[in-house]
Design a protein around this motif. Structure first.
Motif, short mmCIF file in Angstrom:
data_model
loop_
_atom_site.label_atom_id
_atom_site.label_comp_id
_atom_site.label_asym_id
_atom_site.label_seq_id
_atom_site.Cartn_x
_atom_site.Cartn_y
_atom_site.Cartn_z
N ASP A 50 49.38 35.76 41.75
CA ASP A 50 48.24 36.58 42.19
C ASP A 50 47.60 37.35 41.04
OD1 ASP A 50 48.40 35.71 44.75
OD2 ASP A 50 49.05 37.60 45.64
N LEU A 53 44.31 36.38 39.50
CA LEU A 53 43.06 36.56 40.24
C LEU A 53 42.43 37.93 40.04
CD1 LEU A 53 44.30 35.13 43.68
CD2 LEU A 53 42.99 33.90 41.95
N LYS A 272 36.31 39.04 43.75
CA LYS A 272 36.07 38.21 42.56
C LYS A 272 34.88 38.76 41.78
CE LYS A 272 36.39 33.73 43.48
NZ LYS A 272 36.19 32.44 44.21
N LYS A 298 44.31 31.34 52.36
CA LYS A 298 43.39 32.01 51.45
C LYS A 298 41.99 31.74 51.99
CE LYS A 298 43.93 31.73 46.92
NZ LYS A 298 43.85 31.18 45.53
#
Length: 376
Positions: A50, A53, A272, A298
């Motif tokens: 993770d 990300l 993001k 996800k």
């Protein structure tokens, strides 16, 4: 370039000594020895995946929840915290919380938790009434709950007590008695909330003797007045703090911050750099998880769903919601929610200023109705 929000870390420990009838969190009863070493190793591997990300953001807080995290021995917690610190940018002032069950408080173990870096404890007392503890299927009595608080106080001054009201067969007198016991031990934080019966729990199919809604309203009103008089500041629908003792981890949720969720059944939310927001859910099968199959779901949060997701958290807080903050955290224009805001204003659920919105007393009381206005 999108301004990325703060990010925290949630660690899920799924084991319990007993599943309570009202609990809808992912957990299961351990009938044999817990594979602690394997699980912690895989938690850290899950974290590593993770971290790719989050674009090197610092972890603002860590919350170890469950289940019953205090089932783990001190060596497992030490390895977990050490592994987190090794892999992340974690400030030495970061809040690191562990949830605890009053049945499992051992002074030596909890002292070692503190040495490992835990600086905040959250104790799930729920009630000090031994009869009611049996009714809601807790595994300890009043004496054990009080002993647990005293042991925690020897180790750490910063701790939260979870207390519930609206329990089956509970009276107004019982509720005020619980709060008097709670403030007697001077916790820095009290989470005081109404029992809700969710569909996927064993209590949902039982005929429970729940207090009438008029009694529950009196419990809420008188309990809140007592907490205020006792020096606790209400900053969220069910959260009360001593000055400067907000739960930083939960505050990040309510401010629509990001969080990594690691462990069986853990949820995460990650923004993001292009403004997209993804939700993650980890594998609930312990055997699959230990064999390296971490991610289960996800999914992308659609733009039309972002206002609801944002306000579902932000409306819980007792502070203004700044329009600039909404736009930064959702990447959605204020113009896109004008009709929704107008309807909420007409219902007198919120008030509007040039730069912010704030929920009214009516809006807090009818929060679900307010949120439905923003539901896609």
């Amino acid at each position: 370039m999108i301004k990325l929000p703060p990010i925290s870390l949630y660690v899920h420990i799924p084991w319990c000594i007993k599943k309570c009838g009202y609990c809808d969190f992912y957990s299961y009863v351990s009938k044999k020895n817990i594979p602690e070493l394997e699980y912690v190793k895989n938690l850290l591997k899950d974290l590593e995946k993770d971290l790719k990300l989050i674009h090197k953001r610092k972890i603002s807080s860590v919350f170890i929840g469950g289940g019953t995290p205090s089932l783990l021995n001190s060596e497992s917690i030490k390895n977990l915290i050490k592994g987190i610190k090794k892999r992340t940018k974690l400030s030495k002032f970061s809040e690191i919380t562990i949830e605890s069950n009053p049945k499992l408080i051992e002074y030596k173990r909890f002292r070692n938790y503190k040495k490992s870096g835990i600086n905040r404890f959250s104790l799930g007392v729920q009630t000090f009434n031994s009869r009611l503890l049996k009714v809601i299927e807790r595994t300890y009595d009043r004496k054990e709950a009080i002993r647990a608080i005293k042991e925690i106080k020897k180790i750490n001054n910063n701790f939260n007590l979870d207390i519930m009201y609206g329990l089956p067969g509970q009276s107004l007198k019982n509720v005020l008695s619980d709060l008097k016991y709670a403030v007697k031990y001077n916790p820095t934080h009290i989470s005081w909330y109404q029992l809700t019966i969710e569909p996927n729990t064993s209590f949902y199919v039982k005929n429970l003797n729940l207090p009438h809604e008029n009694i529950i309203f009196k419990m809420f009103n008188q309990g809140e007045k007592f907490l205020k008089k006792s020096g606790y500041i209400k900053y969220e629908i069910s959260s009360y703090m001593k000055l400067n003792y907000t739960c930083q981890h939960n505050l990040n949720y309510w401010n629509f911050g990001d969080y990594i969720g690691i462990g069986c059944g853990a949820h995460g939310k990650i923004t993001k750099t292009n403004g997209e927001i993804i939700r993650t859910i980890k594998n609930k099968n312990i055997n699959d998880f230990i064999n390296g199959k971490y991610i289960d779901i996800k999914k992308l949060i659609l733009d039309q769903d972002k206002p609801f997701e944002y306000f579902m958290n932000a409306f819980r807080l007792y502070k203004p919601i700044y329009k600039k903050h909404f736009q930064e955290r959702t990447n959605i224009s204020i113009n896109d929610i004008k009709k929704n805001i107008k309807k909420a204003l007409q219902k007198k659920y919120i008030i509007e200023k040039s730069d912010s919105w704030e929920t009214t007393t009516k809006g807090k009381m009818f929060l679900n109705s307010l949120l439905k206005i923003f539901l896609n």
